[in-house]
Design a protein around this motif. Structure first.
Motif, PDB file in Angstrom:
ATOM      1  N   GLY A  69       0.235   3.521  -2.969  1.00  5.64           N
ATOM      2  CA  GLY A  69      -0.585   4.674  -2.597  1.00  5.64           C
ATOM      3  C   GLY A  69       0.090   5.735  -1.764  1.00  5.64           C
ATOM      4  O   GLY A  69      -0.500   6.789  -1.508  1.00  5.64           O
ATOM      5  N   THR A 116       0.822  -1.217   0.000  1.00  8.75           N
ATOM      6  CA  THR A 116       0.000   0.000   0.000  1.00  8.75           C
ATOM      7  C   THR A 116       0.854   1.263   0.000  1.00  8.75           C
ATOM      8  O   THR A 116       0.469   2.281  -0.596  1.00  8.75           O
ATOM      9  N   ARG A 158      -5.338   1.231  -9.252  1.00  7.70           N
ATOM     10  CA  ARG A 158      -4.579   2.335  -9.854  1.00  7.70           C
ATOM     11  C   ARG A 158      -3.177   1.910 -10.292  1.00  7.70           C
ATOM     12  O   ARG A 158      -2.554   2.574 -11.116  1.00  7.70           O
ATOM     13  N   GLU A 159      -2.713   0.803  -9.763  1.00  8.02           N
ATOM     14  CA  GLU A 159      -1.354   0.363 -10.077  1.00  8.02           C
ATOM     15  C   GLU A 159      -1.280  -0.508 -11.327  1.00  8.02           C
ATOM     16  O   GLU A 159      -0.191  -0.749 -11.859  1.00  8.02           O
ATOM     17  N   VAL A 172      -1.579   6.632   2.990  1.00  8.90           N
ATOM     18  CA  VAL A 172      -2.548   5.587   2.651  1.00  8.90           C
ATOM     19  C   VAL A 172      -2.181   4.291   3.366  1.00  8.90           C
ATOM     20  O   VAL A 172      -3.032   3.592   3.925  1.00  8.90           O
ATOM     21  N   SER A 173      -0.893   3.963   3.349  1.00  9.15           N
ATOM     22  CA  SER A 173      -0.438   2.738   4.001  1.00  9.15           C
ATOM     23  C   SER A 173      -0.711   2.767   5.498  1.00  9.15           C
ATOM     24  O   SER A 173      -1.184   1.782   6.079  1.00  9.15           O
ATOM     25  N   ARG A 219      -9.229   0.149  -4.596  1.00  8.46           N
ATOM     26  CA  ARG A 219      -8.941   1.339  -5.411  1.00  8.46           C
ATOM     27  C   ARG A 219      -7.437   1.550  -5.549  1.00  8.46           C
ATOM     28  O   ARG A 219      -6.933   1.873  -6.637  1.00  8.46           O
ATOM     29  N   VAL A 220      -6.724   1.402  -4.443  1.00  8.95           N
ATOM     30  CA  VAL A 220      -5.272   1.577  -4.479  1.00  8.95           C
ATOM     31  C   VAL A 220      -4.641   0.549  -5.410  1.00  8.95           C
ATOM     32  O   VAL A 220      -3.765   0.875  -6.228  1.00  8.95           O
TER      33      VAL A 220
END
Length: 519
Positions: free
Chosen positions: A346, A342, A406-407, A350-351, A402-403
């Motif tokens: 992110g 994360t 995005r990757e 975020v993590s 979501r995170v």
């Protein structure tokens, strides 16, 4: 999964402290390089050898671990250290496992596709090593190019490993894992039950050695780690600084975090036990009853309360996949993995928000039988991967997805959203250059499939969800295989790394917590 990396770097117990322990930098002048390689004098070597017994007595008093016999000592050159590292890397079981895991780490996006793990790890180890205790020869190895005063704190760390070895036999104590590839449902779940423990044990061993190192360094203040609240947590923050370590600064986040974990989180774990239950519980107690997961290392209160460790179950998926796929790897995506993943995907904020919301995770990787050549087998395109995780809230589950979503463009050269293939609003389907990707969320559960054909991916998701049940999760057994922990385990097998010691200075009486500056 990540713990194997840390164990590779830490196993064997190498210690590293200060810039003097590193290989000469290319930017150094010839004179500086010559000075950095200059061996100590006979008088200095005699002083250092004499100090071993005095420091061993301090370590025994500080840790409450008894001295069963004296410890052999040996002075070695930089060339001997480099030969030791290369031979150990070639022979080390964890290193062999990590080379196999490399393709899985790349499939997850924890390593870039073109990253070459083996040569980078050898360079990193060469830069980081400062001394080591060898479990097999029962010898503490001293480096002939580092001044005695600089090595004495390292000796406190390494001699802690010597007393641990006398107490529990570190080689046997550390080696509690499964070596085989799981090929049926029984073996799949055995691996899930025993996946993380070697790295968790590495964190105990290194955390204890770091606690003694800190106490040795704090002697002028009259304080110890037990009466310096919060020092373990503050050292975790300081350890994240990679300045002064050129190779470490270039290392992927996975390697940085995996290398630091046994020292920083292990120290915080040991301090928490020590403050709550005393030194015998923190040293002999955790050696006798070690934690089995990164979750317990990162949450020492849960370890002390015997809180069940989240371990999910695998159904029998082999009738679904074995015709076209060969089992490759199965394991836990634990709390440390989530923290690294994360943050990489992110960012740290975020993590920090998502990691505590993790409530269990597993992954399964299979290799296409159609991949015949070595080149095809070394490509992430040959692997199909599923990742199933549970979270403490629906919001956390959706935030994590979501995170992760995005990757995807960074992991594949082609990513196309296929809205027509999604069966509900809770599904996302993508077409990539390596096959179908299915992402779905159901309540607090997240399922990710990369490379499995879409109909098969849904069957796998339904099968995994159906066996989890609604009762308490299983408790982790002996050893869990978590990518980041596997890396930690591998790195740790080489001894103590400089990054574990060099991030702070411990000074005299007016220093408060003892942490006054960062190198």
């Amino acid at each position: 999964m990540v713990l194997a990396i840390a164990m590779l770097l830490v196993a064997g117990s190498v210690a590293c402290v200060g810039q003097t322990a590193t290989a000469p930098s290319d930017s150094q002048t010839p004179a500086a390089k010559a000075e950095s390689d200059k061996p100590m004098t006979k008088e200095q070597a005699k002083e250092l050898f004499k100090s071993v017994d005095d420091i061993l007595n301090f370590v025994s008093t500080d840790s409450k671990l008894p001295i069963e016999h004296s410890v052999k000592r040996k002075l070695i050159t930089r060339d001997e250290v480099n030969r030791y590292l290369t031979k150990k890397f070639n022979d080390d079981k964890s290193a062999k496992h990590m080379e196999r895991d490399e393709i899985v780490l790349k499939k997850f996006g924890l390593l870039d596709q073109d990253f070459q793990l083996r040569p980078f790890l050898l360079s990193l180890l060469t830069e980081q090593i400062a001394g080591f205790y060898d479990n097999k020869t029962k010898t503490v190895n001293l480096l002939d190019w580092i001044k005695p005063d600089d090595q004495k704190p390292v000796l406190a760390h390494e001699l802690t490993h010597a007393l641990q070895d006398q107490k529990v036999d570190l080689t046997k104590w550390s080696d509690v894992g499964e070596d085989n590839i799981a090929r049926n449902v029984k073996e799949d779940n055995q691996h899930l039950q025993t996946d993380e423990a070697e790295t968790a044990r590495s964190a105990v061993a290194e955390g204890q050695a770091m606690a003694v190192f800190v106490d040795y360094s704090l002697r002028p203040t009259g304080k110890t780690i037990a009466d310096t609240p919060g020092i373990g947590e503050r050292l975790k923050d300081l350890a994240a600084d990679t300045s002064g370590s050129p190779i470490m600064a270039r290392a992927p986040l996975l390697l940085q975090q995996s290398l630091i974990f046994p020292y920083s989180d292990g120290l915080a774990f040991e301090q928490a036990i020590m403050v709550k239950k005393g030194r015998e519980a923190a040293f002999a107690g955790t050696l006798a009853n070690p934690p089995s997961s990164s979750f317990e290392i990162m949450n020492p209160a849960a370890y002390m309360a015997h809180t069940p460790v989240p371990v999910l179950r695998m159904p029998d998926i082999h009738p679904l996949i074995d015709a076209e796929y060969t089992p490759y790897d199965v394991g836990v995506m634990g709390e440390l993995d989530v923290r690294i993943l994360t943050e990489l995907f992110g960012g740290k904020e975020v993590s920090d928000a998502l990691t505590p919301e993790w409530d269990g995770g597993l992954y399964y990787a299979a290799q296409r039988k159609s991949a015949m050549t070595d080149g095809q087998k070394d490509s992430t395109a040959s692997l199909a991967l599923l990742y199933y995780s549970q979270w403490k809230s629906e919001d956390a589950a959706r935030a994590f997805l979501r995170v992760y979503t995005r990757e995807l463009p960074r992991k594949y050269t082609r990513v196309e959203l296929s809205k027509k293939d999604a069966q509900s609003a809770d599904e996302q389907v993508y077409s990539t250059n390596e096959g179908d990707v299915l992402l779905s969320v159901s309540g607090k559960d997240v399922f990710i499939s990369e490379g499995f054909e879409l109909p098969l991916a849904r069957k796998l998701r339904d099968a995994i969800q159906s066996v989890q049940g609604t009762g308490p999760l299983q408790v982790a057994g002996v050893r869990m295989h978590e990518p980041s922990l596997s890396m930690a385990e591998m790195l740790g097998s080489f001894g103590m790394m400089r990054v574990g010691l060099e991030r702070y200075t411990l000074k005299g009486a007016g220093a408060g917590s003892g942490i006054t500056s960062v190198y």
